[in-house]
Design an enzyme around this catalytic site. Structure first.
Site, mmCIF file in Angstrom:
data_model
loop_
_atom_site.group_PDB
_atom_site.id
_atom_site.type_symbol
_atom_site.label_atom_id
_atom_site.label_comp_id
_atom_site.label_asym_id
_atom_site.label_seq_id
_atom_site.Cartn_x
_atom_site.Cartn_y
_atom_site.Cartn_z
ATOM 1 N N SER A 123 -4.210 7.005 -2.074
ATOM 2 C CA SER A 123 -3.571 8.295 -1.801
ATOM 3 C C SER A 123 -4.186 9.418 -2.648
ATOM 4 C CB SER A 123 -2.071 8.200 -2.060
ATOM 5 O OG SER A 123 -1.825 7.800 -3.390
ATOM 6 N N GLY A 181 -9.429 6.398 -7.578
ATOM 7 C CA GLY A 181 -8.172 6.277 -8.309
ATOM 8 C C GLY A 181 -8.098 4.935 -9.017
ATOM 9 N N LYS A 221 -0.281 6.007 -14.492
ATOM 10 C CA LYS A 221 -1.226 4.875 -14.390
ATOM 11 C C LYS A 221 -1.799 4.469 -15.758
ATOM 12 C CE LYS A 221 -1.054 5.096 -9.830
ATOM 13 N NZ LYS A 221 -2.204 5.389 -9.019
ATOM 14 N N GLY A 255 -4.681 -0.814 -2.870
ATOM 15 C CA GLY A 255 -4.913 -0.431 -1.473
ATOM 16 C C GLY A 255 -5.862 -1.387 -0.757
ATOM 17 N N ASP A 287 -4.913 1.697 -10.255
ATOM 18 C CA ASP A 287 -3.516 1.276 -10.367
ATOM 19 C C ASP A 287 -3.074 1.251 -11.820
ATOM 20 O OD1 ASP A 287 -2.989 0.718 -7.533
ATOM 21 O OD2 ASP A 287 -4.625 -0.703 -7.807
ATOM 22 N N LYS A 289 -7.614 -2.238 -10.103
ATOM 23 C CA LYS A 289 -7.702 -1.536 -8.827
ATOM 24 C C LYS A 289 -7.466 -2.549 -7.704
ATOM 25 C CE LYS A 289 -10.939 1.265 -8.058
ATOM 26 N NZ LYS A 289 -9.886 1.999 -7.344
ATOM 27 N N GLU A 299 -14.945 -0.927 -3.284
ATOM 28 C CA GLU A 299 -14.918 0.019 -4.414
ATOM 29 C C GLU A 299 -15.885 -0.443 -5.507
ATOM 30 O OE1 GLU A 299 -10.358 1.652 -3.817
ATOM 31 O OE2 GLU A 299 -10.694 -0.010 -5.170
HETATM 32 C C1 5RP Z 1 -7.335 0.974 -3.667
HETATM 33 C C2 5RP Z 1 -7.280 1.339 -5.096
HETATM 34 C C3 5RP Z 1 -6.637 2.639 -5.453
HETATM 35 O O1 5RP Z 1 -7.521 3.377 -6.228
HETATM 36 C C4 5RP Z 1 -5.383 2.385 -6.237
HETATM 37 O O2 5RP Z 1 -4.562 1.485 -5.492
HETATM 38 C C5 5RP Z 1 -4.626 3.666 -6.535
HETATM 39 O O3 5RP Z 1 -4.108 4.182 -5.366
HETATM 40 P P1 5RP Z 1 -3.287 5.537 -5.298
HETATM 41 O O4 5RP Z 1 -4.250 6.647 -5.505
HETATM 42 O O5 5RP Z 1 -2.687 5.518 -3.898
HETATM 43 O O6 5RP Z 1 -2.216 5.503 -6.354
HETATM 44 O O7 5RP Z 1 -7.736 0.643 -5.963
HETATM 45 O O8 5RP Z 1 -7.882 -0.294 -3.482
#
Ligand code: 5RP
Length: 234
Positions: free
Chosen positions: A36, A92, A131, A107, A94, A104, A113
């Site tokens: 996101s 981004g 985070k 998503g 987690d 990470k 990535e």
């Molecule tokens: C996806 C990721 C994202 O960077 C992680 O989940 C963070 O997501 P968000 O920006 O929705 O908080 O690793 O695989």
């Protein structure tokens, strides 16, 4: 630190995304991750007078968002075969710790990535302050596995002290499954990353510890903080 007005989490994500525009190299191909926060970053890119020459995207989701915004999307193979480079990668996380090591894969895009980050120069991590952690591991560690190896890998993760749970929300862009591993001791994340990634059937672990971010742009209610990694990123 530049002060921000009182903001919701999505507004903080947008503030981090906007601050990352200062990091991009004009006229170059840009690597972008998924999630996101990255969605908001892509929207910000589209509003630039001079957007990047093209984007290499780490997920179908990001690629669709970029195309919908009128941005050019190219494949990693195409860029590398042309001899071009990708000086910056923006994504981004987690969780991120003070050494800019990350979890990470929330998503499900962790493998791509890792690939695009590895092919790029500077890794710029954009997060809201929620985070930031002192030690990685409260967020369950995503591990992408080839489906036929799911139980084999799950047994090994249990032996390592974790509790793997199959993510039910579908397959990754690579047609694989995700095990979300709860309760792992990540005091030495580089070692855990190396160990899990050597098991047959593991495509990638969502630990970005051996190769963390170079810069973190953290949006907090008090303002934007930029943190730089102390050591060199391999
Ligand atoms: C996806 C990721 C994202 O960077 C992680 O989940 C963070 O997501 P968000 O920006 O929705 O908080 O690793 O695989």
């Amino acid at each position: 630190m530049c002060k921000l007005p009182a903001m919701q989490s999505s507004e903080l994500k947008r503030a981090a995304a906007r601050a990352a525009l200062d990091e991009i190299v004009v006229g170059a191909v840009l690597g972008v991750g998924s999630g996101s926060t990255v969605d908001l970053f892509v929207d910000e890119l589209a509003a630039l007078a001079s957007p990047p020459a093209a984007l290499v995207c780490a997920s179908e989701r990001t690629a669709a968002r970029a195309r919908a915004n009128g941005l050019r999307v190219v494949e990693l193979n195409e860029v590398l075969a042309s001899g071009a480079s990708i000086p910056v990668y923006v994504d981004g996380a987690d969780e991120i710790d003070p050494q800019l090591r990350m979890i990470k894969g929330g998503g499900a895009a962790l493998t791509r990535e890792k690939i695009v980050a590895s092919a790029s120069g500077h890794f710029v991590c954009i997060v809201d302050a929620s985070k930031c952690v002192e030690q990685l591991g409260a967020f369950p560690l995503p591990v992408e596995v080839v489906p036929m190896a799911r139980e084999l890998v799950a047994q090994r993760l249990r032996a390592l002290g974790g509790e793997p749970r199959l993510r039910e929300s579908g397959l990754t862009d690579n047609g694989n499954e995700i095990l979300d591993v709860h309760g792992l001791d990540l005091a030495r994340p580089e070692q855990v990353e190396a160990r899990i990634e050597q098991w047959p059937g593991v495509v990638a672990a969502g630990l970005f510890a051996a190769h963390g971010a170079d810069i973190a742009i953290i949006a907090a209610r008090e303002g934007i903080v930029r943190r730089k990694a102390t050591g060199a990123r391999g």
